[in-house]
Motif scaffolding. Structure first.
Motif, PDB file in Angstrom:
ATOM      1  N   THR A  69       1.071  -1.288  -0.188  1.00 38.64           N
ATOM      2  CA  THR A  69      -0.151  -0.176   0.069  1.00 38.64           C
ATOM      3  C   THR A  69       0.516   1.655  -0.167  1.00 38.64           C
ATOM      4  OG1 THR A  69      -2.109  -1.544   1.328  1.00 38.64           O
ATOM      5  CG2 THR A  69      -2.126   1.769   1.442  1.00 38.64           C
ATOM      6  N   LEU A  70       1.661   0.787   0.813  1.00 36.75           N
ATOM      7  CA  LEU A  70       2.674   2.208   0.488  1.00 36.75           C
ATOM      8  C   LEU A  70       3.235   2.956  -0.483  1.00 36.75           C
ATOM      9  CD1 LEU A  70       3.821   4.560   2.158  1.00 36.75           C
ATOM     10  CD2 LEU A  70       5.826   3.100   3.563  1.00 36.75           C
ATOM     11  N   LYS A  71       3.680   1.527  -2.157  1.00 34.53           N
ATOM     12  CA  LYS A  71       4.650   2.028  -2.252  1.00 34.53           C
ATOM     13  C   LYS A  71       3.937   2.293  -3.759  1.00 34.53           C
ATOM     14  CE  LYS A  71       6.843  -1.955  -2.391  1.00 34.53           C
ATOM     15  NZ  LYS A  71       7.516  -3.209  -3.161  1.00 34.53           N
ATOM     16  N   HIS A  72       2.404   1.244  -3.405  1.00 35.90           N
ATOM     17  CA  HIS A  72       1.849   1.757  -5.090  1.00 35.90           C
ATOM     18  C   HIS A  72       0.671   1.887  -4.754  1.00 35.90           C
ATOM     19  CE1 HIS A  72       5.184  -1.675  -6.152  1.00 35.90           C
ATOM     20  NE2 HIS A  72       4.662  -2.110  -5.705  1.00 35.90           N
ATOM     21  N   ALA A  73       0.053   2.370  -3.836  1.00 37.13           N
ATOM     22  CA  ALA A  73      -1.199   2.328  -3.268  1.00 37.13           C
ATOM     23  C   ALA A  73      -1.857   3.980  -3.864  1.00 37.13           C
ATOM     24  CB  ALA A  73      -1.850   1.893  -2.332  1.00 37.13           C
ATOM     25  N   GLY A  74      -0.646   4.501  -3.740  1.00 37.50           N
ATOM     26  CA  GLY A  74      -1.061   6.764  -3.756  1.00 37.50           C
ATOM     27  C   GLY A  74      -1.219   7.147  -2.309  1.00 37.50           C
ATOM     28  N   PHE A  83      -5.839  -1.689  -8.612  1.00 35.69           N
ATOM     29  CA  PHE A  83      -4.892  -1.894  -9.750  1.00 35.69           C
ATOM     30  C   PHE A  83      -5.709  -2.937 -11.189  1.00 35.69           C
ATOM     31  CE2 PHE A  83      -3.234  -4.478  -6.358  1.00 35.69           C
ATOM     32  CZ  PHE A  83      -3.775  -6.215  -6.926  1.00 35.69           C
ATOM     33  N   ASP A  84      -5.398  -3.233 -12.377  1.00 35.14           N
ATOM     34  CA  ASP A  84      -6.246  -4.347 -12.335  1.00 35.14           C
ATOM     35  C   ASP A  84      -5.124  -5.349 -12.362  1.00 35.14           C
ATOM     36  OD1 ASP A  84      -7.770  -5.898 -14.537  1.00 35.14           O
ATOM     37  OD2 ASP A  84      -7.477  -4.485 -16.320  1.00 35.14           O
ATOM     38  N   GLU A  85      -6.771  -6.481 -11.366  1.00 36.82           N
ATOM     39  CA  GLU A  85      -6.066  -7.976 -12.175  1.00 36.82           C
ATOM     40  C   GLU A  85      -5.455  -8.674 -12.970  1.00 36.82           C
ATOM     41  OE1 GLU A  85      -8.132 -10.056  -7.966  1.00 36.82           O
ATOM     42  OE2 GLU A  85      -9.058  -8.247  -8.345  1.00 36.82           O
ATOM     43  N   SER A  86      -6.368  -8.452 -13.477  1.00 37.54           N
ATOM     44  CA  SER A  86      -6.510  -9.054 -15.009  1.00 37.54           C
ATOM     45  C   SER A  86      -4.631  -9.170 -15.586  1.00 37.54           C
ATOM     46  CB  SER A  86      -7.347  -9.213 -15.898  1.00 37.54           C
ATOM     47  OG  SER A  86      -7.344  -7.814 -16.432  1.00 37.54           O
ATOM     48  N   ASN A  87      -4.634  -7.681 -15.973  1.00 35.21           N
ATOM     49  CA  ASN A  87      -2.717  -7.370 -16.274  1.00 35.21           C
ATOM     50  C   ASN A  87      -1.804  -7.399 -15.441  1.00 35.21           C
ATOM     51  OD1 ASN A  87      -4.161  -7.049 -18.451  1.00 35.21           O
ATOM     52  ND2 ASN A  87      -5.360  -5.027 -18.225  1.00 35.21           N
ATOM     53  N   ARG A  88      -2.245  -7.717 -13.713  1.00 39.27           N
ATOM     54  CA  ARG A  88      -1.366  -7.767 -12.698  1.00 39.27           C
ATOM     55  C   ARG A  88      -0.238  -8.608 -13.259  1.00 39.27           C
ATOM     56  NH1 ARG A  88       0.000 -10.326  -8.400  1.00 39.27           N
ATOM     57  NH2 ARG A  88      -1.721 -11.765  -8.519  1.00 39.27           N
ATOM     58  N   PRO A 111      -9.027  -0.341 -10.739  1.00 40.32           N
ATOM     59  CA  PRO A 111      -8.122   0.691 -10.930  1.00 40.32           C
ATOM     60  C   PRO A 111      -9.639   2.000 -10.204  1.00 40.32           C
ATOM     61  CG  PRO A 111      -7.973  -0.176 -12.731  1.00 40.32           C
ATOM     62  CD  PRO A 111      -9.135  -1.447 -11.521  1.00 40.32           C
ATOM     63  N   GLY A 112      -8.937   2.405  -9.262  1.00 42.17           N
ATOM     64  CA  GLY A 112      -9.562   3.214  -9.114  1.00 42.17           C
ATOM     65  C   GLY A 112     -10.727   3.180  -7.644  1.00 42.17           C
ATOM     66  N   SER A 113     -10.666   1.668  -7.223  1.00 42.91           N
ATOM     67  CA  SER A 113     -11.443   1.519  -5.915  1.00 42.91           C
ATOM     68  C   SER A 113     -10.750   0.273  -4.733  1.00 42.91           C
ATOM     69  CB  SER A 113     -12.223   0.457  -6.215  1.00 42.91           C
ATOM     70  OG  SER A 113     -12.940   0.607  -7.443  1.00 42.91           O
ATOM     71  N   GLY A 114      -9.246   1.207  -4.928  1.00 44.61           N
ATOM     72  CA  GLY A 114      -8.672   0.325  -3.780  1.00 44.61           C
ATOM     73  C   GLY A 114      -8.071  -0.933  -4.308  1.00 44.61           C
ATOM     74  N   THR A 115      -7.727  -1.187  -2.614  1.00 44.73           N
ATOM     75  CA  THR A 115      -7.432  -3.265  -2.244  1.00 44.73           C
ATOM     76  C   THR A 115      -7.533  -3.591  -1.418  1.00 44.73           C
ATOM     77  OG1 THR A 115      -4.905  -2.409  -3.890  1.00 44.73           O
ATOM     78  CG2 THR A 115      -5.099  -4.834  -2.700  1.00 44.73           C
TER      79      THR A 115
END
Length: 433
Positions: A358-363, A389-394, A421-425
């Motif tokens: 989260t700290l690195k990638h979530a913004g 992120f888009d799980e299908s393209n991760r 995308p846009g909805s968090g993790t």
């Protein structure tokens, strides 16, 4: 002084089941290579050389249980032979007494095997010597006590004891001892016939030779399969243990040094002096963590190990706060004895990796951690409202597949990662009680 090497199979046949204690010597990953090979080639590899001077004490103690099979066989077989003798009209107090003593001694032998005392080779040899002596005497006592008309039926009682003795010696002392008792039974049978009838008959000595030979071959085959199977299992265990250790080391490097380097490489806003001070702070914290990792080999201190899961996660939230992530911990009241220490550490370490992601990638610098009892276990949900992120393209990443999913799976749990995308993790960790 250099120990003399010997083939494992030869050592096994010469020394019996206790030779399995040498199975740990000269093992390497190649023995458990999962590449398909012929069964004979695999067996030849397992039967390779060992150092007879190297003995694993745990294996040595475990080998005594091999003797339980012939002892149990003798109890059942002697009682069965006695029942057939009595059902056939046999009437001999000596046969009944011998059968009772045989059963009693074998029951005592089983009790001796399952005791908690350590293994003593000298005591074993004395008991085996007594067992052989009793078997030979019982054979002659029955022969003297019964007439020739019931000789064959009556001799089945001590005969079953003798067959079990042959198997016992083969398994415990080796092929030579079992074959030796089989050969000794030939003149013993002749002597028993003479004691019962007063006549000497060579043919009587070989009457049960086929059965005894079958017992020797069966016991030898069981000994070989048990020994080679034990060595193969040990080789697989060593191989898998080394692979697990490498994976653990990779995770440790990823979760500490690599994470810090990636964090330092992220673009930052602010004054240069402030940025430099923050880099120094992170570097100091990481240096302390790496030093502790090396000194303790990633083992938790006694104080840390004694903490319940709630305190571990609270300490983790404080740790992440020092790195710049504000974690809100929402936790239900949990039974401190719910999870084992191994499973608690797996949850904590997987949660740390999720929060660092989260700290690195979530913004975002905020995350919510919820802990609750669910589906017969403990559920920990790490939720952020970052960019997702888009799980299908991760692409397959080490952080999720190894530091999160694999870590939970090794401890018996499971992990799922949901994002768009846009909805968090949302990372969900579940561990059974």
């Amino acid at each position: 002084m250099t120990s003399q090497r010997a083939g494992f199979l030869v050592t096994l046949l010469r020394r019996g089941a206790p030779a399995m204690a040498t199975a740990t010597s000269d093992l390497d990953e190649g023995m458990a290579d999962p590449a398909p090979v012929s069964a004979l080639r695999r067996m030849r590899t397992m039967a390779g050389q060992v150092d007879p001077a190297v003995r694993d004490n745990l294996l040595l103690r475990a080998t005594r249980y091999v003797a339980m099979v012939p002892l149990a066989y003798r109890i059942v077989a002697v009682l069965g032979a006695l029942g057939e003798f009595l059902a056939g009209g046999g009437d001999s107090a000596a046969v009944v007494v011998v059968a009772a003593l045989c059963v009693l001694l074998n029951v005592l032998g089983l009790r001796w095997l399952v005791r908690t005392a350590p293994f003593h080779g000298g005591a074993m040899m004395r008991l085996l010597a007594f067992d052989v002596a009793f078997t030979l005497i019982a054979y002659l006592v029955v022969a003297i006590s019964v007439p020739a008309s019931s000789f064959d039926a009556a001799m089945q009682v001590p005969g079953k004891e003798l067959l079990g003795g042959i198997a016992l010696l083969t398994l415990v002392l080796g092929l030579g001892y079992g074959a030796g008792l089989m050969v000794l039974s030939i003149p013993l049978r002749m002597l028993a016939w003479w004691a019962s009838t007063g006549m000497f008959n060579v043919k009587q000595g070989f009457a049960d030779l086929g059965t005894m030979l079958g017992v020797v071959l069966t016991a030898t085959g069981a000994l070989v399969l048990l020994g080679l199977g034990t060595r193969l299992a040990l080789a697989y265990g060593i191989r898998n243990g080394r692979l697990a250790e490498r994976a653990r080391q990779h995770r440790a490097l990823h979760d500490s040094v690599l994470q810090t380097l990636e964090l330092l490489a992220l673009p930052r806003q602010g004054e240069p002096e402030r940025q430099l001070e923050e880099v120094r702070r992170i570097a100091r914290a990481q240096a302390i963590e790496v030093r502790q990792l090396i000194e303790t080999a990633q083992r938790e201190s006694d104080e840390e190990a004694a903490r319940p899961l709630g305190e571990k996660l609270t300490a983790l939230a404080a740790e992440m706060a020092r790195e710049g992530l504000r974690a809100q911990l929402v936790m239900a009241e949990l039974d401190e004895e719910t999870l084992s220490e191994v499973r608690q550490l797996a949850i904590r370490d997987a949660a740390r990796e999720a929060m660092r992601n989260t700290l690195k990638h979530a913004g975002t610098d905020q995350v919510v951690v919820r802990v609750d009892e669910e589906d017969g276990g403990i559920t920990v949900v790490i939720r952020d409202h970052g960019k997702g992120f888009d799980e299908s393209n991760r692409p397959a990443g080490f952080g999720i597949s190894e530091s999160i999913t694999a870590r939970l799976a090794e401890a018996g749990g499971r992990a799922t990662v949901e994002s768009s995308p846009g909805s968090g993790t949302r990372v969900t960790l579940w561990m059974p009680r």
